[in-house]
Design an enzyme around this catalytic site. Structure first.
Site: not given
Length: 360
Positions: A153-156, A158
């Protein structure tokens, strides 16, 4: 184009991340798009859904069986919704295809946690824990050897890259880590909704799913594995009025005396061999009334496969703050999937990915 070209199929090709993957693959010297699937009626040309592809790609969106997709492809990108991906991925693997799954279906290792946060039992539970989490910066050897990668996932992505050096070295208290994640509007996907309407978000920043966001469990899972101990994460996401990008502000409390220079040196050493991670080590200007240049910007990394990381220290309070920025459609989804594909198929890892960001 080389004589041996990887054939790539994209499932669920109408969304933003699929479009980003298409654009990168069009400039990839060792890959060719051979199938784009969708349930759009009438098999429309892909350019009618993604107008930026006019004159660039003549393929139509087709409602194909997994068997037909497997006949056309060496590698499958599954951009299907959570739950739908795991229902078909086993058939591609049985046909000998490599698979990069953009959904959350194979990111978590515990079927009970998946069912709790995605609202249904997992369709392929025996592969949970066997799929490789698609972070080349941490799991390159495992990615090279696998046929199934779970794209993060993109948040993960980062947050994990922002915190990994400090967590692995145990320079921060593993029980007290706070992450604020700021996302551009494209993170909500292509389908409109009242919450993502421009009139609602154009002049506002607001938190959503302020506790127990799904990506929290990915972050905790991977950082706990890196630390060899449980790492609880206190994560809150924010929806922001820019189109592309994730900025993660990660706060930890030091377990040892360290200066900003010490932390920068730790990060430079940890990522010294990573072509797509840039540690922003510009000096702070003692004469500046406010500081921003030592920290990363989502506008700089948009449209690229690069991650920018910056750090600062609050010496008085023993707090370190790490900022990570990446493009949620690029490094947070499509370009990282292509980096994973390159690793899986023995292609140069940077193939198709060396472009710089869109700034300004």
């Amino acid at each position: 184009m080389p004589s041996s070209v990887t054939r790539v199929a994209i499932l669920g090709a109408t969304g933003y991340t699929a479009l980003e993957a298409i654009k990168i693959l069009l400039r990839h010297p060792g890959a060719r798009i051979t199938a784009l699937t969708s349930r759009q009626a009438g098999s429309p040309p892909v350019a009618t859904i993604h107008p930026s592809l006019v004159g660039r790609l003549d393929l139509c969106l087709e409602d194909l069986s997994p068997e037909e997709v497997a006949r056309r492809a060496d590698c499958v990108f599954s951009c299907l919704p959570h739950g739908a991906s795991a229902a078909v991925v086993p058939r591609f693997l049985e046909s000998g295809c490599k698979v990069v799954d953009f959904s959350a279906d194979y990111r978590l290792t515990d079927p009970a946690v998946f069912a709790q946060w995605y609202g249904e039992p997992h369709h392929d539970p025996e592969r949970l824990g066997k799929a490789v989490y698609g972070l080349p910066e941490l799991f390159r050897k495992e990615i090279v050897a696998t046929s199934l990668v779970a794209n993060p996932g993109c948040f993960a992505y980062t947050a994990i890259l922002s915190l990994a050096p400090l967590v692995k070295a145990r320079w921060i208290d593993l029980e007290r880590i706070v992450v604020d994640g700021m996302s551009g509007s494209s993170g909500a996907g292509a389908d409109p909704s009242p919450a993502t309407h421009h009139s609602e978000v154009g002049n506002a920043i607001f938190p959503y799913n302020a506790v127990d966001h799904r990506h929290t469990y990915e972050i905790e899972q991977e950082l706990s594995g890196l630390a060899g101990a449980p790492v609880p994460i206190h994560f809150t996401p924010y929806y922001c009025p820019f189109t592309r990008g994730i900025l993660a502000a990660c706060h930890g409390f030091l377990t040892r005396a360290a200066s900003r220079a010490d932390v920068l040196a730790l990060y430079r050493e940890f990522y010294r061999d990573e072509a797509f991670v840039r540690v922003i080590d510009l000096e702070k200007d003692p004469n500046a009334s406010w500081q921003y240049l030592p920290y990363p910007s989502v506008g700089v990394v948009a449209g690229s496969n690069y991650v920018h990381i910056g750090v600062d220290i609050d010496q008085r309070r023993g707090r370190v703050v790490v900022f990570g920025a990446l493009d949620n459609l690029g490094k947070g989804a499509a370009s990282s999937a292509i980096q994973n594909m390159n690793c899986m198929l023995g292609l140069p890892e940077d193939s198709g990915l060396r472009g710089v960001g869109l700034h300004p």
